[in-house]
Design an enzyme around this catalytic site. Structure first.
Site, PDB file in Angstrom:
ATOM      1  N   LYS A 126      41.856  37.473  52.330  1.00 31.47           N
ATOM      2  CA  LYS A 126      41.704  37.861  50.923  1.00 31.47           C
ATOM      3  C   LYS A 126      40.938  36.749  50.234  1.00 31.47           C
ATOM      4  CE  LYS A 126      43.171  41.296  48.245  1.00 31.47           C
ATOM      5  NZ  LYS A 126      43.521  42.663  48.657  1.00 31.47           N
TER       6      LYS A 126
HETATM    7  P1  NAD Z   1      41.274  47.635  39.115  1.00 27.47           P
HETATM    8  O1  NAD Z   1      40.680  46.373  38.619  1.00 27.47           O
HETATM    9  O2  NAD Z   1      40.373  48.782  39.375  1.00 27.47           O
HETATM   10  O3  NAD Z   1      42.436  48.125  38.111  1.00 27.47           O
HETATM   11  C1  NAD Z   1      43.503  47.300  37.730  1.00 27.47           C
HETATM   12  C2  NAD Z   1      44.297  48.021  36.654  1.00 27.47           C
HETATM   13  O4  NAD Z   1      45.501  47.280  36.389  1.00 27.47           O
HETATM   14  C3  NAD Z   1      43.556  48.140  35.316  1.00 27.47           C
HETATM   15  O5  NAD Z   1      43.812  49.403  34.755  1.00 27.47           O
HETATM   16  C4  NAD Z   1      44.192  47.032  34.473  1.00 27.47           C
HETATM   17  O6  NAD Z   1      44.100  47.284  33.091  1.00 27.47           O
HETATM   18  C5  NAD Z   1      45.635  47.112  34.959  1.00 27.47           C
HETATM   19  N1  NAD Z   1      46.427  45.905  34.677  1.00 27.47           N
HETATM   20  C6  NAD Z   1      46.087  44.616  34.881  1.00 27.47           C
HETATM   21  N2  NAD Z   1      47.072  43.810  34.455  1.00 27.47           N
HETATM   22  C7  NAD Z   1      48.063  44.605  33.984  1.00 27.47           C
HETATM   23  C8  NAD Z   1      49.346  44.354  33.407  1.00 27.47           C
HETATM   24  N3  NAD Z   1      49.799  43.118  33.239  1.00 27.47           N
HETATM   25  N4  NAD Z   1      50.089  45.425  33.041  1.00 27.47           N
HETATM   26  C9  NAD Z   1      49.627  46.677  33.196  1.00 27.47           C
HETATM   27  N5  NAD Z   1      48.421  46.972  33.740  1.00 27.47           N
HETATM   28  C10 NAD Z   1      47.649  45.943  34.114  1.00 27.47           C
HETATM   29  O7  NAD Z   1      42.081  47.221  40.432  1.00 27.47           O
HETATM   30  P2  NAD Z   1      42.468  48.153  41.673  1.00 27.47           P
HETATM   31  O8  NAD Z   1      41.414  48.015  42.702  1.00 27.47           O
HETATM   32  O9  NAD Z   1      42.871  49.491  41.196  1.00 27.47           O
HETATM   33  O10 NAD Z   1      43.741  47.373  42.244  1.00 27.47           O
HETATM   34  C11 NAD Z   1      45.041  47.563  41.690  1.00 27.47           C
HETATM   35  C12 NAD Z   1      46.075  47.067  42.686  1.00 27.47           C
HETATM   36  O11 NAD Z   1      45.925  47.772  43.930  1.00 27.47           O
HETATM   37  C13 NAD Z   1      45.983  45.586  43.051  1.00 27.47           C
HETATM   38  O12 NAD Z   1      47.275  45.087  43.326  1.00 27.47           O
HETATM   39  C14 NAD Z   1      45.151  45.613  44.311  1.00 27.47           C
HETATM   40  O13 NAD Z   1      45.338  44.443  45.112  1.00 27.47           O
HETATM   41  C15 NAD Z   1      45.744  46.835  44.986  1.00 27.47           C
HETATM   42  N6  NAD Z   1      44.888  47.444  46.012  1.00 27.47           N
HETATM   43  C16 NAD Z   1      43.623  47.823  45.729  1.00 27.47           C
HETATM   44  C17 NAD Z   1      42.865  48.404  46.738  1.00 27.47           C
HETATM   45  C18 NAD Z   1      41.468  48.930  46.495  1.00 27.47           C
HETATM   46  O14 NAD Z   1      40.911  49.558  47.389  1.00 27.47           O
HETATM   47  N7  NAD Z   1      40.886  48.745  45.324  1.00 27.47           N
HETATM   48  C19 NAD Z   1      43.396  48.557  48.036  1.00 27.47           C
HETATM   49  C20 NAD Z   1      44.715  48.176  48.266  1.00 27.47           C
HETATM   50  C21 NAD Z   1      45.465  47.624  47.246  1.00 27.47           C
END
Ligand code: NAD
Length: 440
Positions: A126
């Site tokens: 990561k």
């Molecule tokens: P993203 O940046 O597209 O979206 C993040 C979202 O979380 C946004 O809507 C933001 O406003 C919200 N957020 C941030 N801080 C917050 C808080 N304190 N309270 C409430 N909402 C909050 O990110 P993503 O890619 O959707 O990733 C989200 C999660 O999923 C992360 O933990 C990431 O590691 C995990 N993840 C993502 C992927 C991927 O393919 N993108 C894969 C596996 C896991």
């Protein structure tokens, strides 16, 4: 689809304090507690335990970037490579002001378990940059990304370590990384190296279905859970925390089941509507305005009210450490399906277990992203282009195979699903280490 600049900016522009900022005590401590519980229960070989209890490489780079106004700013970037015994290091890149080594170490370790559970030939890594994207123009983001890629040099590579999108990064950022990386290697190697990152734009070698893959995987696991429990998703209610890539796709893909989204929270605030919020409409609103708050067909609610919302399923899809010893008692749901990485800490988990709330753990539930990243990597290597039906069918098979392994292990060890998921992963890694032996 690429998000508008404004969306990226707005997501981090509002004060986080009102909304349960992730507790920064030590995310890696959570990993150690989860790992130790599973290793004790399965009686993991003590030598293998020593190996898997450490990260292999931790790269920290400081690099200068010329900003739009001509001043030079220094940035800190990270890449932690936990383990590559099953295949090349693999994992996302996160741009966030709170990125630091402990968090990246935890996220890298979870990636190793994820690939092992779903039987894909990747290890875990990561990375990220400690950065507030809302303070940068698009041009500055491009320069920061390119300079970070250059600073990482051959610490990444298509057969060695393959980044992907994560929080606040997207296919555009992946495209800049590919372009920079290819520009720094010999010309005759460039065409064969486009798989240095996954989550690329489709035109540049990205896979169909990668944008929705993590959300799609979450929904496949929820469907299987519902099938196993005889639970009808039609008319079921759900709440989603985080409405970015993962959260918005889960919300949209649950809609065709006839399930009802009744509350959503992002970094700017939370909204609810007991009659249902249309996920497609809300996605369009967020694309235009960069935030959930202010959506006219939902009433604003505070963070605690959001957590207390009575629903069948809660999908955390934002950041880590949201379900803790103090917030888990507030939840009023049957199932937590972890779209985010590390949303539940060990104290929160204990409370969920005592209260009979079931959990599909992150390292299984959100593995759809890395699974389709693997498909993208394979397509690039073979110069193939699969249609969406093929990607979805293969994703379904891989994640449900993993789901069944975890479910059966939970039964045979009489343990919770997170510990069972760890046991599945650790057993595979233990077997491979025993077969290979340790050099010299
Ligand atoms: P993203 O940046 O597209 O979206 C993040 C979202 O979380 C946004 O809507 C933001 O406003 C919200 N957020 C941030 N801080 C917050 C808080 N304190 N309270 C409430 N909402 C909050 O990110 P993503 O890619 O959707 O990733 C989200 C999660 O999923 C992360 O933990 C990431 O590691 C995990 N993840 C993502 C992927 C991927 O393919 N993108 C894969 C596996 C896991």
């Amino acid at each position: 689809m690429m998000r508008e600049d404004v969306a990226v900016k707005e997501q981090v522009a509002r004060p986080r304090e009102k909304l349960a900022p992730p507790q920064k005590k030590s995310l890696y401590d959570n990993v150690v507690r989860q790992f130790s519980k599973a290793a004790d229960l399965m009686q993991l070989d003590p030598d293998i335990r020593k190996i898997l209890g450490r990260t292999t490489n931790e790269i920290v780079v400081a690099f200068p970037v010329k900003m739009d106004d001509g001043r030079i700013e220094m940035f800190t970037g990270y890449r932690v490579q936990h383990n590559n015994v099953l295949g090349p290091f693999k994992g996302g890149l996160r741009y966030h002001p709170l990125v630091e080594i402990d968090e990246v170490r935890a996220l890298a370790t979870w990636m190793t378990w994820k690939s092992a559970i779903t039987n894909i030939p990747f290890g875990g890594a990561k990375g990220g940059i400690q950065l507030d994207p809302c303070s940068c123009s698009s041009r500055e983001l491009e320069h920061i990304t390119r300079r970070f890629t250059f600073a990482l040099g051959n610490n990444i590579g298509p057969e060695y370590d393959i980044p992907a999108p994560d929080v606040n990064t997207n296919s555009q950022i992946m495209a800049w990384i590919v372009d920079t990386y290819l520009s720094t290697i010999p010309p005759h190697e460039r065409q064969a190296s486009v798989h240095v990152v996954t989550g690329k734009p489709v035109e540049l070698g990205g896979s169909l279905g990668r944008d929705k893959a993590t959300g799609q995987g979450v929904v496949f696991t929820i469907e299987q859970w519902a099938k196993d429990k005889g639970f009808d998703l039609k008319g079921a209610t759900y709440t989603v925390q985080g409405f970015g890539n993962v959260g918005s796709w889960v919300a949209r893909l649950l809609k065709p089941h006839g399930s009802k989204l009744i509350a959503v929270e992002d970094v700017t605030g939370a909204i609810s509507n007991s009659k249902g919020i249309d996920p497609e409409e809300l996605t369009s609103y967020v694309q235009e305005h960069g935030r959930v708050s202010g959506y006219p067909k939902g009433s604003p609610i505070d963070h605690e009210t959001f957590l207390r919302t009575k629903a069948d399923i809660f999908i955390p899809a934002a950041l880590e450490n949201q379900i803790t010893g103090s917030t888990a008692p507030l939840l009023n749901v049957k199932l937590v399906a972890e779209g985010a990485n590390g949303p539940t800490n060990p104290d929160g988990e204990e409370v969920l277990q005592q209260r009979g709330i079931e959990v599909i753990p992150d390292i299984l539930c959100n593995s759809g992203g890395v699974i389709v990243s693997y498909f993208e990597w394979l397509q690039n290597k073979r110069s193939e282009f699969w249609d969406l039906e093929e990607v979805d069918a293969k994703l379904h098979k891989k994640i449900i195979d993993g789901y069944q392994r975890v479910r059966d292990t939970a039964r045979s060890f009489n343990t919770d699903w997170r510990t069972a998921a760890y046991i599945v992963a650790l057993s595979r890694l233990e077997t491979v280490y025993k077969e290979r032996g340790i050099f010299p």
